[in-house]
Motif scaffolding. Structure first.
Motif, short mmCIF file in Angstrom:
data_model
loop_
_atom_site.label_atom_id
_atom_site.label_comp_id
_atom_site.label_asym_id
_atom_site.label_seq_id
_atom_site.Cartn_x
_atom_site.Cartn_y
_atom_site.Cartn_z
N HIS A 30 0.87 -1.18 0.00
CA HIS A 30 0.00 0.00 0.00
C HIS A 30 0.90 1.22 0.00
O HIS A 30 1.87 1.28 0.77
CB HIS A 30 -0.90 0.02 1.24
CG HIS A 30 -1.80 -1.18 1.35
ND1 HIS A 30 -3.04 -1.25 0.75
CD2 HIS A 30 -1.61 -2.37 1.99
CE1 HIS A 30 -3.59 -2.42 1.03
NE2 HIS A 30 -2.75 -3.12 1.77
N VAL A 31 0.60 2.21 -0.85
CA VAL A 31 1.44 3.39 -1.01
C VAL A 31 0.58 4.64 -0.99
O VAL A 31 -0.48 4.69 -1.64
CB VAL A 31 2.24 3.35 -2.33
CG1 VAL A 31 3.16 4.58 -2.44
CG2 VAL A 31 3.05 2.07 -2.45
N VAL A 32 1.02 5.65 -0.24
CA VAL A 32 0.39 6.97 -0.28
C VAL A 32 1.47 8.01 -0.54
O VAL A 32 2.66 7.75 -0.35
CB VAL A 32 -0.37 7.29 1.03
CG1 VAL A 32 -1.48 6.28 1.27
CG2 VAL A 32 0.58 7.33 2.21
N GLU A 33 1.05 9.17 -0.95
CA GLU A 33 1.99 10.23 -1.31
C GLU A 33 1.56 11.55 -0.67
O GLU A 33 0.38 11.90 -0.69
CB GLU A 33 2.04 10.37 -2.83
CG GLU A 33 3.09 11.32 -3.35
CD GLU A 33 3.17 11.29 -4.87
OE1 GLU A 33 3.11 12.39 -5.48
OE2 GLU A 33 3.27 10.20 -5.44
N THR A 34 2.54 12.26 -0.11
CA THR A 34 2.28 13.59 0.43
C THR A 34 3.25 14.58 -0.23
O THR A 34 3.80 14.29 -1.28
CB THR A 34 2.43 13.60 1.97
OG1 THR A 34 3.78 13.25 2.33
CG2 THR A 34 1.48 12.61 2.61
N GLY A 35 3.45 15.73 0.40
CA GLY A 35 4.21 16.80 -0.24
C GLY A 35 5.71 16.75 0.02
O GLY A 35 6.26 15.74 0.45
N SER A 36 6.36 17.87 -0.23
CA SER A 36 7.81 18.00 -0.15
C SER A 36 8.33 17.65 1.24
O SER A 36 7.73 18.01 2.25
CB SER A 36 8.21 19.43 -0.51
OG SER A 36 9.58 19.65 -0.30
N LEU A 43 12.61 20.99 8.59
CA LEU A 43 12.50 19.81 9.44
C LEU A 43 11.06 19.62 9.93
O LEU A 43 10.52 18.50 9.86
CB LEU A 43 13.45 19.92 10.64
CG LEU A 43 13.47 18.72 11.58
CD1 LEU A 43 14.01 17.48 10.87
CD2 LEU A 43 14.31 19.03 12.82
N ALA A 44 10.44 20.69 10.41
CA ALA A 44 9.07 20.57 10.93
C ALA A 44 8.12 20.15 9.83
O ALA A 44 7.22 19.31 10.05
CB ALA A 44 8.63 21.90 11.55
N GLY A 45 8.29 20.72 8.64
CA GLY A 45 7.43 20.36 7.52
C GLY A 45 7.63 18.91 7.12
O GLY A 45 6.67 18.21 6.75
N THR A 46 8.87 18.44 7.17
CA THR A 46 9.16 17.05 6.83
C THR A 46 8.48 16.10 7.81
O THR A 46 7.86 15.10 7.42
CB THR A 46 10.67 16.81 6.82
OG1 THR A 46 11.25 17.59 5.77
CG2 THR A 46 11.01 15.36 6.61
N VAL A 47 8.57 16.41 9.10
CA VAL A 47 7.91 15.59 10.12
C VAL A 47 6.40 15.57 9.87
O VAL A 47 5.76 14.51 9.96
CB VAL A 47 8.23 16.12 11.53
CG1 VAL A 47 7.37 15.43 12.58
CG2 VAL A 47 9.72 15.93 11.83
N ARG A 48 5.86 16.72 9.53
CA ARG A 48 4.42 16.79 9.27
C ARG A 48 4.02 15.93 8.06
O ARG A 48 3.02 15.22 8.10
CB ARG A 48 4.01 18.25 9.04
CG ARG A 48 2.51 18.45 8.85
CD ARG A 48 2.14 19.92 8.85
NE ARG A 48 2.77 20.63 7.74
CZ ARG A 48 3.79 21.48 7.88
NH1 ARG A 48 4.30 21.71 9.09
NH2 ARG A 48 4.30 22.10 6.84
N GLN A 49 4.83 15.99 6.98
CA GLN A 49 4.51 15.20 5.80
C GLN A 49 4.56 13.70 6.10
O GLN A 49 3.70 12.93 5.63
CB GLN A 49 5.47 15.53 4.66
CG GLN A 49 5.38 16.96 4.13
CD GLN A 49 4.01 17.29 3.56
OE1 GLN A 49 3.31 16.42 3.06
NE2 GLN A 49 3.63 18.55 3.63
#
Length: 295
Positions: A30-36, A43-49
């Motif tokens: 199963h695969v899902v995709e999010t943003g950058s 770092l915070a945005g990466t954790v959120r993604q």
């Protein structure tokens, strides 16, 4: 008997364009995709993604997130430049058993599977890698200021520099140099462009170089030959030997094939898979290590 192949695992592959989060439960994927997701720049945005990806994966696969985060996971993310960022991610992510690295090991395992061989990835940036005897050695990927030789942005910069050399009379003009000087309004225009151009802006010139090289343009061929020399010398230093598989990936990588030494060109093989395949394979290795430690 090794039953670790039946243990569900999580693979995560994230970069500047997207973050892909996958579950392999031994029966399907199963695969899902999010943003950058770039750990150095956000770092915070990466954790959120990653967290959003795990939540979406739970819904898609019918798993509770509390159960997903306890699975062995390989997390391969752009911008993991050292232990400090890896540890910051480890502390911030909800994953209980995670091996965290940059995105290059997953790319290497993805294209080669478990075969011995080498990878030259030349996109907007570049890196080079060797997989042999179960180990990996990876170099490059340090960005446009300090590295990324033979990348698209490097090719664009070299083409513009070559056009300036030809304007100075240091080499004979070519159709490519004439076109670049005309398009940018002469030497002053090229210098002004280069002063503020992003790697992507330089890289946008690369397809014109590869096209002209195929037509025999002297400047374009000189740029491609210089890039191919760097590829060949780096792979040889890493330990590539004739007969071992070689994958050329990225938007530019395959264009170096006709400029490489004959033994390297003969060794080129198509990629076996994608970086996400590599992340899941490395997660499976990690699950095997955990299982052995518990035995």
């Amino acid at each position: 008997m090794d039953d670790s192949r039946h243990i569900p695992v999580i693979g995560i592959d994230g970069g500047g364009t997207r973050c892909r989060v996958a579950l392999d439960d031994g029966r399907g994927r199963h695969v899902v995709e999010t943003g950058s997701a770039n750990a150095s720049t956000d770092l915070a945005g990466t954790v959120r993604q990653v967290a959003e990806g795990l939540a979406a994966l739970g819904q898609a696969a019918g798993w509770a997130v509390d159960d997903l985060v306890r699975l062995p996971a390989f997390v391969g993310l752009a911008g993991v430049t050292g232990p400090a960022i890896a540890e910051a991610l480890r502390a911030a992510l909800p994953l209980v058993h995670a091996r965290i690295d940059d995105d290059r090991p997953a790319a290497l395992r993805g294209v080669l599977g478990r075969r011995d061989g080498a990878l030259a990835h030349c996109g907007t940036g570049s890196f080079f890698a060797l997989q042999a005897g179960g180990g990996m050695r990876i170099v490059g990927g340090w960005g446009s200021v300090l590295g990324d030789e033979a990348s698209a942005q490097w090719i664009g910069r070299r083409a513009l520099a070559g056009a300036l050399d030809r304007a100075d009379g240091l080499a004979a003009p070519s159709p490519l140099s004439d076109a670049l000087l005309s398009e940018f309004g002469g030497t002053a225009g090229i210098v002004a462009f280069a002063a503020t151009a992003t790697p992507a802006a330089f890289g946008a010139l690369a397809p014109r170089v590869t096209d002209r090289a195929g037509q025999g343009d002297a400047l374009a061929r000189a740029v491609m030959q210089a890039g191919a020399r760097h590829v060949a010398e780096t792979l040889a230093t890493l330990g590539w030997t004739p007969g071992r598989a070689l994958c050329l990936t990225g938007g530019i990588g395959p264009h170096f094939a006709p400029f490489l030494p004959a033994d390297m060109e003969a060794a080129i093989v198509p990629p076996e898979g994608q970086p996400l395949d590599g992340a899941l394979s490395l997660a499976r290795d990690f699950a095997r290590e955990i299982a052995h430690e518990r035995d």
